[in-house]
Motif scaffolding. Sequence first.
Motif: not given
Length: 302
Positions: A141-146, A169-176
């Motif tokens: 999942q880290l390969i996917l460009p933001p 932002l907390i939920l989104l950052y948790t996923l990243t």
Amino acid sequence: MRAQATPAGRARRRGPTAGRVIVYALLIFWTFVSLFPIYWTITTSFKVAADVTQGHLIPWIDFQPDWRGWRSLGLSPDTFERTSTVRDEFLKRFENSIIVSVGASLLAVVLGSLAAYGLTRFQYKFGKLGNKDIAFFFLSQLILPPVVLAMPFLVLYKELALLDTRIGLILLYTLTVLPIVIWIMRDQFMTIPIELEEAAFIDGASVWGAFLRIILPIALPGMVAAFILSLVLCWNEYFFAALLTSTDAKTLPVMVASQTGSQGVNWWSMAALATSAILPLAIVGVLLERYIIKGLSAGAVK
């Protein structure tokens, strides 16, 4: 009589010494390269416009330090007692960054530790996919460009009323940062002998009891390392913070990037903000250095 050293012996003694000199020279050079941007940022916050454009580097030799960058933010000694709207905005953005980064990092460590423990202690099957495939899926999942996720998250957050909110932002950052936490904790748990849990089961402990009382205390350095790495990534994130916030939930990186005026970039103000953003992470890194080293090197040697 003392035996005289042969040319081969003298060469062998000189070899390691010359090698150490080269290694230390390379380390010193790399330290300079790594720390120079931080030095440049800090000194720029004490420069006036002429010193910035002329590239002066050494305080009190090339230029006379001035509080201009900090004064523009209301953070200089002569402006502390005055009312400053810019300082109020800075404190609000700083607070947003702390809440969002710490909240997302804690949530990611909790969820990532549970996922990593499951991948190391239990066997899962989804068709032909096993534990290693699932772990690689998380990392992929880290390969996917933001930027690919920009439109889906913008539409989704609009429908869920999460735009310009800290919780969004907390939920989104948790996923990243979750994939990184899972891989760090997976390596950490793999170094812990399973016999410890089997002994706890014999003594009557449940799976949760063995996990909370035995495994987690041993895996604490890895959890701290994962938390700090997540904290750094969340603290420095700019793209989604600029995309999904407007006023209430803006973070410090967005404020740093907005230091432009009619005459160009306010380098002194941007440098002062960047210095303020670097300082908390530097303090955390110094205080928890031993945990970072232990956690990140846990899976290196078994």
